[in-house]
Structure formats: C-alpha cells, structure tokens
Write a protein that holds these residues in place. Structure first.
Motif, PDB file in Angstrom:
ATOM      1  N   TYR A  49       0.826  -1.202   0.000  1.00  0.00           N
ATOM      2  CA  TYR A  49       0.000   0.000   0.000  1.00  0.00           C
ATOM      3  C   TYR A  49       0.865   1.259   0.000  1.00  0.00           C
ATOM      4  CZ  TYR A  49      -3.740   3.228   1.061  1.00  0.00           C
ATOM      5  OH  TYR A  49      -4.620   4.271   1.005  1.00  0.00           O
ATOM      6  N   MET A  50       1.971   1.233   0.750  1.00  0.00           N
ATOM      7  CA  MET A  50       2.859   2.396   0.798  1.00  0.00           C
ATOM      8  C   MET A  50       3.535   2.624  -0.557  1.00  0.00           C
ATOM      9  SD  MET A  50       4.517   1.881   4.602  1.00  0.00           S
ATOM     10  CE  MET A  50       6.045   2.551   4.105  1.00  0.00           C
ATOM     11  N   GLN A  51       3.775   1.556  -1.315  1.00  0.00           N
ATOM     12  CA  GLN A  51       4.473   1.678  -2.588  1.00  0.00           C
ATOM     13  C   GLN A  51       3.550   1.973  -3.764  1.00  0.00           C
ATOM     14  OE1 GLN A  51       7.619  -1.425  -3.147  1.00  0.00           O
ATOM     15  NE2 GLN A  51       6.891  -2.073  -1.139  1.00  0.00           N
ATOM     16  N   ALA A  52       2.307   1.461  -3.731  1.00  0.00           N
ATOM     17  CA  ALA A  52       1.463   1.605  -4.919  1.00  0.00           C
ATOM     18  C   ALA A  52      -0.001   1.894  -4.637  1.00  0.00           C
ATOM     19  CB  ALA A  52       1.544   0.328  -5.746  1.00  0.00           C
ATOM     20  N   GLY A  53      -0.403   1.915  -3.389  1.00  0.00           N
ATOM     21  CA  GLY A  53      -1.814   2.102  -3.102  1.00  0.00           C
ATOM     22  C   GLY A  53      -2.559   0.789  -3.241  1.00  0.00           C
ATOM     23  N   PRO A  56      -4.360  -4.720  -7.165  1.00  0.00           N
ATOM     24  CA  PRO A  56      -4.108  -6.160  -7.161  1.00  0.00           C
ATOM     25  C   PRO A  56      -2.674  -6.411  -7.621  1.00  0.00           C
ATOM     26  CG  PRO A  56      -5.532  -5.562  -8.986  1.00  0.00           C
ATOM     27  CD  PRO A  56      -5.309  -4.319  -8.182  1.00  0.00           C
ATOM     28  N   ILE A  57      -1.941  -7.228  -6.898  1.00  0.00           N
ATOM     29  CA  ILE A  57      -0.544  -7.479  -7.244  1.00  0.00           C
ATOM     30  C   ILE A  57      -0.314  -8.977  -7.396  1.00  0.00           C
ATOM     31  CG2 ILE A  57       0.396  -5.379  -6.219  1.00  0.00           C
ATOM     32  CD1 ILE A  57       1.147  -6.964  -3.767  1.00  0.00           C
ATOM     33  N   ALA A  58       0.648  -9.324  -8.231  1.00  0.00           N
ATOM     34  CA  ALA A  58       0.986 -10.725  -8.486  1.00  0.00           C
ATOM     35  C   ALA A  58       2.396 -10.793  -9.036  1.00  0.00           C
ATOM     36  CB  ALA A  58      -0.010 -11.341  -9.476  1.00  0.00           C
ATOM     37  N   THR A  59       2.924 -12.007  -9.114  1.00  0.00           N
ATOM     38  CA  THR A  59       4.239 -12.180  -9.723  1.00  0.00           C
ATOM     39  C   THR A  59       4.104 -12.033 -11.238  1.00  0.00           C
ATOM     40  OG1 THR A  59       3.985 -14.561 -10.009  1.00  0.00           O
ATOM     41  CG2 THR A  59       4.938 -13.806  -7.918  1.00  0.00           C
ATOM     42  N   GLY A  76       8.914  -3.353  -9.886  1.00  0.00           N
ATOM     43  CA  GLY A  76       8.138  -4.227  -9.018  1.00  0.00           C
ATOM     44  C   GLY A  76       8.022  -3.651  -7.625  1.00  0.00           C
ATOM     45  N   LEU A  77       7.007  -4.105  -6.902  1.00  0.00           N
ATOM     46  CA  LEU A  77       6.860  -3.735  -5.498  1.00  0.00           C
ATOM     47  C   LEU A  77       7.728  -4.671  -4.678  1.00  0.00           C
ATOM     48  CD1 LEU A  77       2.983  -3.413  -5.281  1.00  0.00           C
ATOM     49  CD2 LEU A  77       4.657  -1.657  -5.800  1.00  0.00           C
ATOM     50  N   CYS A  78       8.392  -4.146  -3.709  1.00  0.00           N
ATOM     51  CA  CYS A  78       9.309  -4.932  -2.882  1.00  0.00           C
ATOM     52  C   CYS A  78       8.545  -5.452  -1.661  1.00  0.00           C
ATOM     53  CB  CYS A  78      10.479  -4.048  -2.455  1.00  0.00           C
ATOM     54  SG  CYS A  78      11.814  -4.977  -1.751  1.00  0.00           S
ATOM     55  N   LEU A 101      13.873 -10.158   0.277  1.00  0.00           N
ATOM     56  CA  LEU A 101      13.062  -9.240  -0.515  1.00  0.00           C
ATOM     57  C   LEU A 101      12.768  -9.876  -1.858  1.00  0.00           C
ATOM     58  CD1 LEU A 101      14.928  -5.889   0.235  1.00  0.00           C
ATOM     59  CD2 LEU A 101      12.777  -6.704   1.198  1.00  0.00           C
ATOM     60  N   THR A 102      11.492  -9.847  -2.246  1.00  0.00           N
ATOM     61  CA  THR A 102      11.074 -10.309  -3.568  1.00  0.00           C
ATOM     62  C   THR A 102      10.251  -9.205  -4.220  1.00  0.00           C
ATOM     63  OG1 THR A 102       9.106 -11.358  -2.659  1.00  0.00           O
ATOM     64  CG2 THR A 102      11.037 -12.754  -2.926  1.00  0.00           C
ATOM     65  N   TYR A 103      10.036  -9.329  -5.511  1.00  0.00           N
ATOM     66  CA  TYR A 103       9.317  -8.286  -6.238  1.00  0.00           C
ATOM     67  C   TYR A 103       8.037  -8.841  -6.817  1.00  0.00           C
ATOM     68  CZ  TYR A 103      13.421  -5.508  -5.599  1.00  0.00           C
ATOM     69  OH  TYR A 103      14.451  -4.814  -5.019  1.00  0.00           O
ATOM     70  N   LYS A 104       6.970  -8.068  -6.705  1.00  0.00           N
ATOM     71  CA  LYS A 104       5.651  -8.381  -7.276  1.00  0.00           C
ATOM     72  C   LYS A 104       5.224  -7.174  -8.097  1.00  0.00           C
ATOM     73  CE  LYS A 104       5.467 -11.923  -4.432  1.00  0.00           C
ATOM     74  NZ  LYS A 104       5.754 -13.245  -4.805  1.00  0.00           N
ATOM     75  N   TRP A 105       4.347  -7.383  -9.065  1.00  0.00           N
ATOM     76  CA  TRP A 105       3.924  -6.297  -9.942  1.00  0.00           C
ATOM     77  C   TRP A 105       2.433  -6.114  -9.901  1.00  0.00           C
ATOM     78  CZ3 TRP A 105       8.141  -9.193 -10.748  1.00  0.00           C
ATOM     79  CH2 TRP A 105       9.301  -8.543 -11.133  1.00  0.00           C
ATOM     80  N   PHE A 106       2.003  -4.913 -10.226  1.00  0.00           N
ATOM     81  CA  PHE A 106       0.589  -4.655 -10.498  1.00  0.00           C
ATOM     82  C   PHE A 106       0.526  -4.192 -11.948  1.00  0.00           C
ATOM     83  CE2 PHE A 106       2.137  -0.612  -8.915  1.00  0.00           C
ATOM     84  CZ  PHE A 106       1.568   0.313  -9.758  1.00  0.00           C
TER      85      PHE A 106
END
Length: 108
Positions: A49-53, A56-59, A76-78, A101-106
């Motif tokens: 939420y702090m990074q993108a609001g 929906p996020i996923a790999t 990507g979101l960390c 730390l892994t990365y996910k995207w919206f």
C-alpha cells in the motif's frame, strides 16, 4: 466494462462510478476478481500500500497466467518472503526462518 483514460492518462470520476455500479450489480464479480490474488500478511499489505496504493498485485508469471502483460521496464513492489532452512542434517526440528526481498507487480 472497458475504461478509457482521459488525455491526461487519468480515469475520470464518471468511469469510476460506472465501474463501481457494475461491480455492485453483478453478484460475485468482486470476489471472483480478488480470489485470483493471494492474501498477503499485514506487513506485506502495508508495504504494498505504501508503494502503490490499493492495487491487485501478483508475480510476473501469475500475470502471464491471467493473460496480462507487465509493462516493459515496470518497477516491481518490494515485499518480504519467508525462507525456512534446516540448520543441521540430523535434527528435523532445527529450522530457522529468514526473510528475503522479492518483487511483485501490479498491471495498470
């Protein structure tokens, strides 16, 4: 419903209202949408939420499986992912958990 963006690239209030009305009038539409995305811990929910609001996020591979494509060069979101390792070969109960730390995207 397809939403088109205005010249500035923003979705208009009327388009949000139409999308909201569609979600309210089609039972199960919202739950179907959000059931496709896994639940994250409260810590990762706050990080996302702090990074993108609220998005929906996923790999990357999860988006591909849903027929969507992450934009080239998108950041990507960390998020934190737990990793459990066994510290000795003879004792199965001797496990330690670390976070990486892994990365996910919206997809917008």
């Amino acid at each position: 419903m397809t939403t088109t963006k205005s010249k500035s690239g923003a979705v208009t209030a009327q388009q949000y209202q139409a999308l909201f009305n569609e979600a309210l009038n089609n039972p199960g539409l919202m739950s179907d949408c959000y059931s496709r995305f896994r639940d994250y811990s409260i810590g990762n929910t706050i990080l996302a939420y702090m990074q993108a609001g609220p998005q929906p996020i996923a790999t990357y591979k999860q988006w591909q499986a849903l027929g969507r494509q992450v934009k080239k060069g998108a950041m990507g979101l960390c998020l934190l992912t737990p990793v459990t390792i066994k510290t000795s070969d003879d004792d199965a109960s001797d496990m330690r958990t670390f976070f990486k730390l892994t990365y996910k995207w919206f997809v917008s």
